[in-house]
Design an enzyme around this catalytic site. Sequence first.
Site, mmCIF file in Angstrom:
data_model
loop_
_atom_site.group_PDB
_atom_site.id
_atom_site.type_symbol
_atom_site.label_atom_id
_atom_site.label_comp_id
_atom_site.label_asym_id
_atom_site.label_seq_id
_atom_site.Cartn_x
_atom_site.Cartn_y
_atom_site.Cartn_z
ATOM 1 N N GLU A 271 -19.837 -7.098 8.390
ATOM 2 C CA GLU A 271 -20.848 -6.309 9.143
ATOM 3 C C GLU A 271 -22.073 -7.619 9.692
ATOM 4 O OE1 GLU A 271 -19.618 -5.563 6.340
ATOM 5 O OE2 GLU A 271 -18.790 -3.524 6.811
ATOM 6 N N LYS B 86 0.743 -1.083 0.180
ATOM 7 C CA LYS B 86 0.011 -0.038 -0.117
ATOM 8 C C LYS B 86 0.726 1.477 -0.111
ATOM 9 C CE LYS B 86 -4.507 0.891 1.943
ATOM 10 N NZ LYS B 86 -5.650 0.369 2.883
ATOM 11 N N ARG C 173 -25.657 -3.819 4.979
ATOM 12 C CA ARG C 173 -25.397 -5.331 4.999
ATOM 13 C C ARG C 173 -25.842 -6.415 6.145
ATOM 14 N NH1 ARG C 173 -20.304 -6.302 1.853
ATOM 15 N NH2 ARG C 173 -20.928 -5.789 -0.104
HETATM 16 C C1 TPP Z 1 -18.986 -3.679 3.246
HETATM 17 C C2 TPP Z 1 -17.896 -2.528 3.717
HETATM 18 N N1 TPP Z 1 -17.235 -2.561 4.579
HETATM 19 C C3 TPP Z 1 -16.481 -1.578 4.847
HETATM 20 C C4 TPP Z 1 -15.922 -0.877 3.935
HETATM 21 C C5 TPP Z 1 -14.765 0.124 4.167
HETATM 22 N N2 TPP Z 1 -13.672 -0.162 3.594
HETATM 23 C C6 TPP Z 1 -13.310 0.391 2.452
HETATM 24 S S1 TPP Z 1 -11.806 0.054 1.897
HETATM 25 C C7 TPP Z 1 -11.366 -1.030 3.098
HETATM 26 C C8 TPP Z 1 -10.359 -1.912 3.312
HETATM 27 C C9 TPP Z 1 -10.134 -2.783 2.008
HETATM 28 O O1 TPP Z 1 -9.022 -3.641 2.274
HETATM 29 P P1 TPP Z 1 -8.580 -4.235 1.142
HETATM 30 O O2 TPP Z 1 -9.439 -5.061 0.322
HETATM 31 O O3 TPP Z 1 -7.170 -5.095 1.669
HETATM 32 O O4 TPP Z 1 -8.025 -3.292 0.117
HETATM 33 P P2 TPP Z 1 -6.808 -2.169 0.287
HETATM 34 O O5 TPP Z 1 -7.302 -0.800 1.141
HETATM 35 O O6 TPP Z 1 -5.725 -2.854 1.142
HETATM 36 O O7 TPP Z 1 -6.302 -1.762 -1.034
HETATM 37 C C10 TPP Z 1 -12.766 -1.040 3.956
HETATM 38 C C11 TPP Z 1 -12.673 -1.552 5.314
HETATM 39 C C12 TPP Z 1 -16.522 -1.100 2.776
HETATM 40 N N3 TPP Z 1 -16.178 -0.170 1.453
HETATM 41 N N4 TPP Z 1 -17.680 -1.944 2.236
#
Ligand code: TPP
Length: 627
Positions: free
Chosen positions: A364, A278, A392
């Site tokens: 969730e 990242k 969700r």
């Molecule tokens: C259902 C849901 N819960 C929470 C989020 C908030 N959220 C957005 S990005 C993220 C982290 C995602 O991690 P990853 O898939 O590993 O992607 P990275 O940020 O590491 O690129 C979260 C928790 C979301 N978008 N959707």
Amino acid sequence: MAPLLPTIHDPSALRHFDRAQLKQLADEVRSCVLDNVSRTGGHLSSNLGTVELTVALHHVFNTPHDRLVWDVGHQTYPHKILTGRRERMPSLRQIGGISGFPQRTESEYDTFGTAHSSTSISAALGMALAAKQKGEDRHAVAIIGDGAMTAGMAFEALNNAGVYDCKLLVILNDNDMSISPPVGALNRYLAQLMSGNFYAAAKNVGKSVLRAAPPLFELAKRLEQHAKGMVVPATLFEQFGFNYVGPIDGHDLDSLVPTLENLKHLHGPQFLHVVTKKGQGYKLAEADPVAYHGPSKFDPAIGLVKPATAPKLTFTQVFGHWLCDMAAQDSRLVGITPAMREGSGLVEFEQRFPERYYDVGIAEQHAVTFAAGLACEGLKPVVAIYSTFLQRAYDQMIHDVAIQNLPVVFALDRAGLVGADGATHAGAYDIAFIRCVPNMSLACPADEAECRQLLSSAFAQDHPVAVRYPRGAGAGVATLPGLDALPFGKGELRRTGRRIAIVVFGTLLYPALKAAEALDATVLNMRWVKPLDLDLLLKTVATHECVVTLEEGAVMGGAGSAVVEALQAADVQLPVLQLGLPDRFIEHGDPAKLLASIGLDAAGIEQSIRERFDASEPAGKTRPGAL
Ligand SMILES: Cc1ncc(C[n+]2csc(CCOP(=O)(O)OP(=O)(O)O)c2C)c(N)n1
Ligand SMILES: CC(=O)[C@@H](O)[C@H](O)COP(=O)(O)O
Ligand SMILES: [Mg+2]
């Protein structure tokens, strides 16, 4: 070397690039991302991490004929830059500008709208099987992060996909981060897959496979299967029915391109595990990917700086402080977040009460049922969750919490419009979908001070209560230090006027008060959607000629509807104007401007009331057809 990026108007231009050109292009895309995000704000760390992967995918696959489905979609800026939207990047997440997420209406390369996580494998599987059924020769590729992979929905899709013979490729973009450090057993498992000797051995295996192909794909496949059998006897993903390849370095185009080319020619569901960082390529983001996950504008030469004067306290901070104070007073309190520690204001709580803090991953549904289990045993769970993400867990809220009448507090952040993230993240529906559930109560503080007090009111109940509050700061009303609660289900008369009673739910109280000055209207600050303060409502409207309801939530079925139902039940026949979010999705942009655009600022509220109940007319005279 002449820049390549300006020559790319669509990805077909890079299909014939050699490796050196692809590497140069990736560098230019990375600079373009950093330059633009530093000017507009937006998701940075994840986008810097997917530059090479995006270049490789558009190089190897015949997009948009082949479908790329990005999970969450917060990492699609390189994809946007390469698919004809480079020049629109300065408009990112602004009114009329391009979205921060993929949108089917924005580009044919955005094959599936996303923003809530963990949908990509399901959608890509649907596309792959549709292609098969229609006899179309195309690939569907889901690109999903290690954080998004923790959600039940991703596993439901893997479980289903593993039994179909179709052109589905799942790419796990593993950067060992969610927004904050990832949690859970899957994360441990992935770390094991990537660890020391294993990673090195797998890399060598990958090389031997690549040397054999193309055109000897079958041989390559056999070799790969043989080699994998020795090194990775049975990854979880193979158990699900996928052909697992990896882990490979997701920033190394020399690994990515040939691996993807190979995978394109293998049969059945394929799974590629890529390892990325990242913030890759911008030292400050590499060092602190959490801070640079979704920064506001900044100078890339300096990085993020603390503002000279302390900004107003946000509702999130008010919640975070309340949570710590209440936890100090009541040892039954536990705090739960589905992977939103920073956004939901739980950083200090985790530090001070690590034993009572649970980050359950992007899950969730689990978060809510887990809270129900804790409540069954006498604990007092507080689920800190964005309004949009509670969608969700609707069944869990009803089936596991409300039916059993368990004392779970839902701290619903991001209620109302959120601004830059747009329609997918708007907390528009919680009032409508919560108030119809028996046993549930719902509070809607008008300002910071009330937010703290109403959280205490919610915590004191022995049934489930949600408290909804918006993103950012409010009117700036200072909170009181104690943990005093406001009375359950009671509102207040905030201004006494004539003819028109404005019945307000939540933070729109302040623009309503302004409008009321101009109209000489009465204003009720209801504080609770459910239970509704019927005494206050009925006593007030008895001396008024028309009623206006106001809320930052979907007007259809919302708090205004509750008022209409209550008046009807009490046989009160007065004209009612319901103001709130209209029956359409509101796109991204500056929240204040968006609210003004739908008439929910002071001027708009006044205007709507004047238009409906001509304020200069005598009592009760409404325009023809106004009802
Ligand atoms: C259902 C849901 N819960 C929470 C989020 C908030 N959220 C957005 S990005 C993220 C982290 C995602 O991690 P990853 O898939 O590993 O992607 P990275 O940020 O590491 O690129 C979260 C928790 C979301 N978008 N959707
Ligand atoms: C992509 C995603 O879902 C989150 O990163 C979200 O953008 C966070 O929004 P806040 O800035 O409101 O926490
Ligand atoms: Mg990640």
